[in-house]
Scaffold this motif. Structure first.
Motif: not given
Length: 450
Positions: A52-60, A62-72, A276-284
């Motif tokens: 699914h080529w489009w999956l990073p636009l959703v997954l990345t 979501a994972v970024g948000a979850a990772s930061v929430w858990l870390t903080r 938002l950073c996850g969106v940038v990483i997915a687009l790049v």
């Protein structure tokens, strides 16, 4: 009397050697487990992304948000690569700093959240985190000493960090040099035996589980060097020095280039900022054809062996992805991504030095960029030399590393040392933003990344 004497001697030997050996074995086992876990996560992401080529636009995001929430929320002190945390521990009170930055919860959070991040395609490496994991494992063995002190705690942290790097890269010499040049900036004869023993034991454990290997394999350079080889060394050193220096400046001066609305978003809604950073990483990643996702190990190895053909824009796109992965404060290192960016610059420079072997230029550019980012030239050239078995290039690797690190100093101070400053005192609440107040010194205007 005899049994009592033997018992005292056994206890003394256990405290002097046995605890360090036990810790080194634990570091080696954990490093291998961590490496396989990260590989598993990245391969799972690649499999999903290919379907699914489009999956990073959703997954990345979501994972970024979850990772930061858990870390903080649960693992403050686990953000970034972990090397700055180790440096801060060694240069302050090891007991107090280690109790904040090298706890078992942070160790577990480091591994778990970085696995989650690589599962989402973030551009992070495992090698830097392995340094903090190794230091944390060894530091917590201080409880086995009846009367621990600052010297014992410092030796445990230093040995664990060096053993972690050695096991992560399978580069024992680099582990020793890393401890001297980067972590302590000095050589202590009394700690050298403990350090070397821990590195050897951790390395043996890793080799026993992974087999005898070099990180990038062995490249065949041959005996003939081209006429413009010296020019290529100088040019590569300057180019990678500028690139690495700019990268360091970006990480240490986020308040000077991130727009005010984004800084406010990070301060007030860090989880949304991570998404938002996850969106940038997915687009790049999608623009690059998927080559900027993950640590970049596969791309660098593919370039070395001619099985990978990357765009000339790859190093810039990869750099953007690394910065985007850094800004939210997700656990993960920049060692492997830096090597990948360096390999990309070597690929670009091959367009200028067409008569040179591509693997030769890639090796020079990898050591140049890594030395520019870390400003630890000796550690950088020893790491690259060991990971490609490139002893024929040792002088040229040394020269490139020295040139690039000197050029990088024009842009920013040593990255890990500067980042370690924020860990010298207990972290305030809430967790820090990428930027600090403008009145702080430049070396302190940074965040939690490696």
């Amino acid at each position: 009397m005899l049994s009592s004497s033997i018992g005292r001697r056994v206890r003394r030997l256990w405290r002097q050697y046995g605890i360090f050996w036990l810790g080194a074995i634990a570091v080696g086992l954990t490093a291998v487990f961590y490496a396989r876990l990260i590989d598993l996560g990245y391969n799972a992401f690649l499999g999903l992304q290919k379907q699914h080529w489009w999956l990073p636009l959703v997954l990345t995001p979501a994972v970024g948000a979850a990772s930061v929430w858990l870390t903080r929320r649960f693992f403050r002190g686990a953000e970034g690569s972990g090397i700055p945390q180790v440096i801060a521990t060694l240069h302050t009170n090891p007991g107090a700093a280690g109790a904040r930055l090298l706890t078992f919860p942070i160790l577990l959070g480091k591994i778990a959240v970085s696995f989650l991040a690589i599962l989402g395609g973030f551009t992070i490496g495992r090698e830097g985190p392995t340094v903090q994991v190794g230091a944390a494992l060894m530091f917590n063995l201080r409880r086995l000493y009846p009367r621990s002190n600052a010297q014992i705690e410092r030796q445990l942290v230093l040995a664990g960090a060096a053993a972690g790097l050695s096991a992560a890269f399978n580069t024992p010499l680099a582990g020793i040099v890393f401890a001297i040049e980067e972590l302590t900036r000095s050589f202590e004869a009394r700690a050298s035996g403990v350090l070397i023993t821990a590195i050897i034991i951790a390395g043996i454990v890793a080799l026993g589980l992974n087999g005898n290997y070099t990180y990038f394999g062995t490249i065949d350079i041959g005996a003939h060097f081209p006429d413009l080889f010296a020019v290529a060394v100088v040019v590569t050193g300057i180019v990678t020095g500028i690139a690495g220096g700019v990268f360091g400046w970006l990480l240490l001066n986020t308040a000077r280039w991130i727009p005010a609305p984004l800084r406010q978003l990070h301060a007030e809604r860090p989880v949304a900022f991570a998404a938002l950073c996850g969106v940038v990483i997915a687009l790049v990643g999608l623009i690059s054809g998927g080559t900027t996702f993950g640590s970049g190990y596969a791309e660098a190895r593919g370039l070395l062996y001619g099985s990978e053909h990357l765009s000339v824009f790859y190093p810039v796109l990869k750099l953007v992805s690394v910065v985007g992965s850094y800004l939210p404060g997700i656990p993960g290192g920049i060692f492997a991504p830096s090597l990948s960016i360096g390999a990309g610059f070597g690929n670009v420079l091959h367009m200028l030095f067409t008569d040179m072997q591509l693997p030769m230029l890639i090796a020079l550019a990898m050591v140049g960029y890594l030395a520019a980012v870390t400003q630890s030239p000796i550690t950088s050239f020893v790491i690259v030399m060991e990971m490609i078995n490139g002893h024929a290039l040792v002088i040229s690797l040394m020269a490139t590393a020295l040139i690039s690190s000197r050029v990088a100093k024009l842009f920013a101070p040593p990255l890990y040392e500067a980042l370690s400053m924020r860990y010298m005192t207990p972290l305030p609440a809430p967790a820090a933003s990428p930027e600090l107040p403008a009145e702080r010194s430049e070396s302190e205007t940074h965040d939690e990344r490696e």
